[in-house]
Design an enzyme around this catalytic site. Structure first.
Site, PDB file in Angstrom:
ATOM      1  N   SER A 100       0.672  -1.189  -0.059  1.00  0.00           N
ATOM      2  CA  SER A 100       0.100  -0.016  -0.007  1.00  0.00           C
ATOM      3  C   SER A 100       0.871   1.116   0.071  1.00  0.00           C
ATOM      4  CB  SER A 100      -0.925  -0.135   1.439  1.00  0.00           C
ATOM      5  OG  SER A 100      -1.972   0.913   1.128  1.00  0.00           O
ATOM      6  N   ASP A 241      -8.605  -6.405  -4.605  1.00  0.00           N
ATOM      7  CA  ASP A 241      -8.140  -5.296  -3.969  1.00  0.00           C
ATOM      8  C   ASP A 241      -9.137  -4.115  -4.221  1.00  0.00           C
ATOM      9  OD1 ASP A 241      -7.200  -3.154  -2.790  1.00  0.00           O
ATOM     10  OD2 ASP A 241      -4.959  -3.487  -3.567  1.00  0.00           O
ATOM     11  N   HIS A 269      -6.988  -6.214  -0.226  1.00  0.00           N
ATOM     12  CA  HIS A 269      -6.075  -5.117   0.570  1.00  0.00           C
ATOM     13  C   HIS A 269      -5.854  -5.394   2.160  1.00  0.00           C
ATOM     14  CE1 HIS A 269      -3.890  -1.433  -0.383  1.00  0.00           C
ATOM     15  NE2 HIS A 269      -4.227  -0.954   0.862  1.00  0.00           N
TER      16      HIS A 269
END
Length: 293
Positions: A100, A241, A269
């Site tokens: 991320s 995601d 995610h």
């Protein structure tokens, strides 16, 4: 082994090392507002079987210095912290794995300090590049037209966070993880509840940090340098995601010269138990190939 590193005046970063001291170093860089404990223990242990694994708490997370309100900083300063951790631990070159925001920081290091990296692995992130994305049929998507964050995530992030005590905060975080996980894999409430209890115990409080969302993010693009990259780079595609959905991973792999792409089926995610083994295999296969080369 735990150790604090002085990254900048008034800023100390908590670090932890695991694995053989003489093994090739592998630095784990977590996402926004996530401490080093965001890297799950089983995944860290699997990587430590072949590497000297280092994870650390960003500023304003975990046991590192919480100082943004008194001394604001830029996202670029968090990228400088990556180098500060390597310097503080006496590491000349390391493999880096970023997720991320951590994947963005890893790209900045990849572009600005390639001599400090053995390899890079990027997970659940977006390209710091203005290069267009090319579809399989040859058509293109401008970088600024790639799909955005899902409405469900945006709605969740828009809610004001109120302090109703540690137990309520843990349940709020579980709901957050459920949305981030993407819905392709079974969701284990108990796993994430135990995970967040460990994070809170490590941090020493349950306050929610907002520093990384408020930090200046100017000057992050690295289009030309990423296009000239020579560091072996792996991009992990997470098909579920909701933050950086496909084709973000494909775009990222196109923007970084020589990058390879691998998909972890069902991954969103988040890092639930179902992705630990395939993710560790992908990372170790990548770093192992670099070692052989």
């Amino acid at each position: 082994m735990q150790q604090f590193i002085d990254a900048a005046p008034g800023v100390r970063l908590w670090t932890e090392q695991r694995g053989a001291a003489d093994a090739a170093p592998l630095l784990l860089v977590m996402g926004a507002q996530a401490s080093g404990l965001g890297w799950p223990e089983p995944l860290v242990d699997a990587l430590a079987a072949q590497h000297r694994v280092i994870r650390y708490d960003h500023r304003d997370t975990g046991r590192s210095t919480w100082s943004f309100e008194e001394r604001p900083y830029r996202i670029a300063d968090l990228a400088d912290d990556v180098i500060a951790v390597l310097d503080g631990l006496g590491i000349d070159r390391a493999h880096i794995v970023g997720m991320s925001l951590g994947g963005m920081l890893a790209q900045m290091v990849l572009a600005d300090h390639p001599d400090r990296l053995l390899s890079a692995t990027l997970i659940g992130t977006m390209a710091l590049s203005t290069t267009h994305c090319t579809r399989p049929d040859g058509s293109t998507i401008p970088a600024d037209a790639l799909p955005g964050i899902s409405p469900e995530v945006l709605e969740l992030w828009s809610r004001p966070v109120e302090d109703h005590g540690p137990a309520a905060e843990v349940e709020r975080r579980i709901e957050h993880w459920r949305v981030l996980a993407g819905g392709h894999l079974p969701f284990d409430d108990d796993y994430f509840r135990a995970f967040e209890h460990r994070v809170i115990a490590h941090t020493g409080h349950h306050r929610v940090g907002t520093a990384h969302g408020s930090a200046e993010h100017d000057g992050m693009l690295r289009t030309d340098r990423l296009a000239r990259n020579e560091v072996p780079t792996l991009v992990v595609s997470a098909p579920a995601d909701p933050v950086f959905p496909p084709p973000h991973p494909q775009h990222l792999a196109q923007c970084i010269r020589g990058a390879e792409l691998v998909e972890i089926p069902g991954m969103g995610h988040a890092l639930p138990p179902a992705v630990h083994a395939p993710l560790a295999t992908a990372i170790l296969t990548h770093t192992g190939a670099v070692a052989v080369a």
